[in-house]
Write an enzyme that holds these catalytic residues in place. Structure first.
Site, PDB file in Angstrom:
ATOM      1  N   HIS A   1       8.652  10.778 -16.738  1.00 33.40           N
ATOM      2  CA  HIS A   1       8.462  12.142 -17.240  1.00 33.40           C
ATOM      3  C   HIS A   1       9.610  13.071 -16.861  1.00 33.40           C
ATOM      4  O   HIS A   1       9.420  14.273 -16.738  1.00 33.40           O
ATOM      5  CB  HIS A   1       7.126  12.724 -16.763  1.00 33.40           C
ATOM      6  CG  HIS A   1       5.972  11.783 -16.932  1.00 33.40           C
ATOM      7  ND1 HIS A   1       5.519  11.377 -18.173  1.00 33.40           N
ATOM      8  CD2 HIS A   1       5.210  11.132 -16.006  1.00 33.40           C
ATOM      9  CE1 HIS A   1       4.508  10.522 -18.011  1.00 33.40           C
ATOM     10  NE2 HIS A   1       4.310  10.351 -16.718  1.00 33.40           N
ATOM     11  N   ARG A   2      10.798  12.502 -16.632  1.00 34.01           N
ATOM     12  CA  ARG A   2      12.000  13.252 -16.260  1.00 34.01           C
ATOM     13  C   ARG A   2      11.848  13.973 -14.919  1.00 34.01           C
ATOM     14  O   ARG A   2      12.536  14.950 -14.640  1.00 34.01           O
ATOM     15  CB  ARG A   2      12.413  14.221 -17.370  1.00 34.01           C
ATOM     16  CG  ARG A   2      12.667  13.521 -18.711  1.00 34.01           C
ATOM     17  CD  ARG A   2      13.282  14.414 -19.747  1.00 34.01           C
ATOM     18  NE  ARG A   2      14.578  14.940 -19.343  1.00 34.01           N
ATOM     19  CZ  ARG A   2      15.733  14.278 -19.391  1.00 34.01           C
ATOM     20  NH1 ARG A   2      15.764  13.023 -19.819  1.00 34.01           N
ATOM     21  NH2 ARG A   2      16.853  14.849 -19.019  1.00 34.01           N
ATOM     22  N   LEU A   3      10.959  13.466 -14.076  1.00 31.48           N
ATOM     23  CA  LEU A   3      10.773  14.016 -12.734  1.00 31.48           C
ATOM     24  C   LEU A   3      11.669  13.239 -11.766  1.00 31.48           C
ATOM     25  O   LEU A   3      11.218  12.621 -10.803  1.00 31.48           O
ATOM     26  CB  LEU A   3       9.295  13.930 -12.320  1.00 31.48           C
ATOM     27  CG  LEU A   3       8.315  14.616 -13.275  1.00 31.48           C
ATOM     28  CD1 LEU A   3       6.884  14.411 -12.805  1.00 31.48           C
ATOM     29  CD2 LEU A   3       8.641  16.110 -13.400  1.00 31.48           C
ATOM     30  N   HIS A   4      12.959  13.263 -12.071  1.00 34.82           N
ATOM     31  CA  HIS A   4      13.930  12.430 -11.364  1.00 34.82           C
ATOM     32  C   HIS A   4      14.051  12.832  -9.889  1.00 34.82           C
ATOM     33  O   HIS A   4      13.690  13.940  -9.501  1.00 34.82           O
ATOM     34  CB  HIS A   4      15.307  12.555 -12.031  1.00 34.82           C
ATOM     35  CG  HIS A   4      15.264  12.360 -13.503  1.00 34.82           C
ATOM     36  ND1 HIS A   4      14.620  11.302 -14.110  1.00 34.82           N
ATOM     37  CD2 HIS A   4      15.794  13.107 -14.515  1.00 34.82           C
ATOM     38  CE1 HIS A   4      14.763  11.392 -15.417  1.00 34.82           C
ATOM     39  NE2 HIS A   4      15.458  12.484 -15.689  1.00 34.82           N
TER      40      HIS A   4
END
Length: 197
Positions: A175-178
């Site tokens: 979820h692009r929660l890098h």
């Protein structure tokens, strides 16, 4: 959401990530983008191969009359980027650049394949070339010149070391929660922090 390693030494963490990349990347896990800047402020980026890494920094080699060399002579700072797509990871490095000692450059040059050694003599890297045949003829001339003997390192060819002041380890997350871990040089050691993705 996270499985952060507890390593706080960026050199050790880099070696761990590199070993994993060497086991999983299909081609050139030591390939890195090298970014420099010209006297006019124009940035320039290209792929080079890392040929050494230790606590002193990250080493690559090049013709020292090339565009990158001229830019590094004028502004001896660079940024590097490793992108290991199979691992969904990146490592970003920034810092000053110095020239590798002659004996270290000699040792690396001696380890290269003979054709690569001859190519270093034949190429006026980054300069205009009228036809591929011209370069091939120069290569043949160098092969004849050094036939039967060792090929010495050209005086215009050597190494550069990027001594990192900042190293960022980027790990892709769902979820692009890098996850972004930033190490910043602090005297002889490092400080570590996180960055928002």
């Amino acid at each position: 959401m996270t499985d952060r390693q507890t390593v706080t030494d960026p050199d050790a963490l880099f070696e761990t990530w590199l070993a994993e990349a060497q086991a999983s990347e299909p081609n050139d896990p030591v390939a890195m983008t090298l970014a420099t800047v010209g006297a006019d402020g124009q940035p320039s980026a290209r792929m080079v191969l890392m040929k050494g890494h230790d606590a002193r920094g990250f080493v690559f080699y090049s013709n020292q009359q090339s565009r990158k060399a001229g830019e590094l002579a004028g502004t001896p700072r660079a940024a590097l980027l490793f992108h290991w797509k199979s691992l969904r990871r990146q490592v970003r490095i920034e810092g000053p650049v110095s020239i590798v000692a002659a004996d270290e450059a000699d040792a690396y040059f001696a380890s290269r394949g003979r054709d690569s050694q001859l190519g270093a003599w034949a190429s006026d890297q980054s300069r205009p070339l009228d036809a591929r045949e011209t370069f091939e003829a120069r290569f043949d001339e160098m092969a004849a010149r050094f036939e039967g003997g060792a090929v010495p390192r050209p005086p215009h060819w050597g190494g550069y070391r990027v001594n990192p002041e900042r190293i960022e380890f980027w790990q892709d997350r769902a979820h692009r929660l890098h996850e972004r871990r930033l190490f910043t040089r602090d005297g002889d050691g490092w400080t570590e922090g996180l960055l928002y993705p």
